[in-house]
Design an enzyme around this catalytic site. Structure first.
Site, PDB file in Angstrom:
ATOM      1  N   ARG A 295       1.983  -3.438  -3.264  1.00 24.33           N
ATOM      2  CA  ARG A 295       1.411  -4.289  -2.220  1.00 24.33           C
ATOM      3  C   ARG A 295       1.799  -5.733  -2.484  1.00 24.33           C
ATOM      4  O   ARG A 295       1.617  -6.239  -3.600  1.00 24.33           O
ATOM      5  CB  ARG A 295      -0.100  -4.153  -2.240  1.00 24.33           C
ATOM      6  CG  ARG A 295      -0.775  -4.785  -1.027  1.00 24.33           C
ATOM      7  CD  ARG A 295      -2.272  -4.658  -1.151  1.00 24.33           C
ATOM      8  NE  ARG A 295      -2.954  -4.845   0.108  1.00 24.33           N
ATOM      9  CZ  ARG A 295      -4.218  -5.238   0.212  1.00 24.33           C
ATOM     10  NH1 ARG A 295      -4.933  -5.468  -0.877  1.00 24.33           N
ATOM     11  NH2 ARG A 295      -4.793  -5.398   1.380  1.00 24.33           N
TER      12      ARG A 295
ATOM     13  N   ARG B  47      -6.167 -17.044   0.920  1.00 20.60           N
ATOM     14  CA  ARG B  47      -7.486 -17.116   0.285  1.00 20.60           C
ATOM     15  C   ARG B  47      -7.626 -16.043  -0.804  1.00 20.60           C
ATOM     16  O   ARG B  47      -8.585 -16.041  -1.562  1.00 20.60           O
ATOM     17  CB  ARG B  47      -8.595 -16.981   1.340  1.00 20.60           C
ATOM     18  CG  ARG B  47      -8.706 -15.629   1.930  1.00 20.60           C
ATOM     19  CD  ARG B  47      -9.731 -15.488   3.040  1.00 20.60           C
ATOM     20  NE  ARG B  47      -9.375 -14.344   3.862  1.00 20.60           N
ATOM     21  CZ  ARG B  47      -9.607 -13.084   3.548  1.00 20.60           C
ATOM     22  NH1 ARG B  47     -10.266 -12.798   2.451  1.00 20.60           N
ATOM     23  NH2 ARG B  47      -9.217 -12.105   4.324  1.00 20.60           N
TER      24      ARG B  47
ATOM     25  N   ASP C 221     -11.139   1.098   4.484  1.00 20.04           N
ATOM     26  CA  ASP C 221     -11.193  -0.181   3.761  1.00 20.04           C
ATOM     27  C   ASP C 221     -12.443  -0.290   2.882  1.00 20.04           C
ATOM     28  O   ASP C 221     -12.812  -1.380   2.453  1.00 20.04           O
ATOM     29  CB  ASP C 221     -11.088  -1.393   4.690  1.00 20.04           C
ATOM     30  CG  ASP C 221     -10.806  -2.682   3.919  1.00 20.04           C
ATOM     31  OD1 ASP C 221     -10.107  -2.606   2.899  1.00 20.04           O
ATOM     32  OD2 ASP C 221     -11.315  -3.751   4.310  1.00 20.04           O
TER      33      ASP C 221
HETATM   34  C1  0GY Z   1      -8.604  -5.524   2.520  1.00 23.05           C
HETATM   35  C2  0GY Z   1      -8.807  -6.913   2.816  1.00 23.05           C
HETATM   36  C3  0GY Z   1      -9.129  -7.944   1.998  1.00 23.05           C
HETATM   37  C4  0GY Z   1      -9.022  -7.988   0.593  1.00 23.05           C
HETATM   38  C5  0GY Z   1      -8.121  -7.365  -0.151  1.00 23.05           C
HETATM   39  O1  0GY Z   1      -6.996  -6.960  -2.108  1.00 23.05           O
HETATM   40  C6  0GY Z   1      -7.905  -7.586  -1.597  1.00 23.05           C
HETATM   41  O2  0GY Z   1      -8.621  -8.364  -2.203  1.00 23.05           O
HETATM   42  O3  0GY Z   1      -7.312  -6.476   0.372  1.00 23.05           O
HETATM   43  C7  0GY Z   1      -9.592  -9.180   2.641  1.00 23.05           C
HETATM   44  O4  0GY Z   1     -10.340  -9.940   2.007  1.00 23.05           O
HETATM   45  O5  0GY Z   1      -9.222  -9.422   3.812  1.00 23.05           O
HETATM   46  O6  0GY Z   1      -7.642  -4.903   2.964  1.00 23.05           O
HETATM   47  O7  0GY Z   1      -9.392  -4.941   1.797  1.00 23.05           O
END
Ligand code: 0GY
Length: 309
Positions: free
Chosen positions: A124, A130, A261
């Site tokens: 990924r 942020r 998610d």
């Molecule tokens: C998601 C979205 C978020 C976070 C992450 O890896 C992560 O910290 O993916 C988000 O904060 O938008 O896909 O879980």
């Protein structure tokens, strides 16, 4: 080690409802995370948030409750490039979970092989400011080239406004490395803008021009402004997201994935009931055929190709 959650952190929803929508046999939750537990798998020093724990056992219990057969666990930024919690979950799943990892250019070939053996099938690249510090594109390209040799794909997380600037890089990963590229959450469109407006058109054009770009039609709870009202009613929850996700599913039925998610990091307004999120699916994949592609055929092709004839 104990960790203090980020102030205002919303914990995941316990006691999710049983979905009304019955998932097709073999359905895959193709975007979910594990967080720690921090005492066992410490959060990364460079993280931008500290979540509540969300263990593999809790994820597997949710999988069974909702009616999914398998999970694709995506490395979350709170664990940085330390994939131990992800690997542990994949190994403990008895073949029912595969993973998408985060690695740095310092990763060794042996470490990549070990990730592969545990069930990792993608890396990924996160461009959401942020969540992560900037990584130079040449480093990402080097990583993409190395993991392409293992047959892995690249998952990209970015926000719609950043697509113009990232376009050439994504195209190079796709075209030069012949790598499948999977965009998280439809490239995070601003759903207050029209579904046929220029911003979403750019995302669709990106998919049209690149035959191995896929999209997760996930995270309505993250994108929606109308929110979860009308759950189980006549209209879908998160109804403002429906036209976007439905459009992507119907335009690219063989290149879409769906995931809960869970445990929903960084939500500020509400924490979704995952059972109700599953009930969003038939609003965006409206036939049994589309549902089977979205939930079974497509994720199996990408994550368990050896089981696909
Ligand atoms: C998601 C979205 C978020 C976070 C992450 O890896 C992560 O910290 O993916 C988000 O904060 O938008 O896909 O879980």
């Amino acid at each position: 080690m104990t960790f203090e959650k980020t102030p205002g952190w919303l914990d995941w929803y316990t006691g999710p409802s049983k979905p009304r929508f019955v998932l097709p046999a073999g359905a895959v939750d193709a975007h979910c995370h594990v967080f720690g537990p921090g005492a066992e798998f410490p959060y990364a020093p460079e993280r931008k948030y500290t979540p509540c724990d969300a263990s593999k056992h809790q994820l597997f219990a949710l999988r069974d409750h909702l009616g999914f057969a398998r999970n694709v666990i995506v490395q979350a930024t709170c664990h940085g490039a330390d994939n131990r919690a992800l690997v542990d979950a994949c190994l403990a799943s008895g073949g029912k979970a595969r993973g998408v990892a985060t690695v740095r250019r310092t990763v060794t070939d042996d470490e990549l092989q070990a990730l592969h053996a545990a069930g990792v099938r993608g890396v990924r690249f996160n461009f959401v400011k942020r969540l992560v510090d900037f990584t130079p594109k040449d480093e990402l390209m080097e990583i993409a080239g190395r993991v392409a040799q293992l047959g892995w794909h690249v998952v990209i997380y970015f926000e719609a406004v950043d697509l113009p600037e990232l376009w050439d890089f994504f195209a190079a990963v796709h075209d030069d490395l012949a790598t499948t590229v999977v965009a998280d959450h439809m490239g995070r469109p601003d759903v207050s803008k029209p579904v046929d407006g220029p911003e979403f058109a750019l995302f669709l054009k990106f998919m049209q021009q690149h035959p191995n770009v896929w999209s997760k039609v996930s995270c309505p709870e993250r994108l929606s402004l109308t929110g979860p009202r009308a759950l189980h009613g006549e209209q879908a929850a998160y109804r403002d997201v429906v036209p976007f996700a439905r459009h992507v599913v119907e335009s690219f039925p063989d290149r879409v994935l769906w995931g809960t998610d869970w445990p929903h990091p960084n939500l500020k307004d509400h924490m979704p009931d995952d059972g109700l999120l599953v009930d969003f699916i038939p609003h965006v994949a409206v036939t049994a055929e589309l549902q089977k592609k979205l939930l079974v055929d497509n994720p199996m092709k990408l994550y368990w190709p050896e089981e696909v004839q």
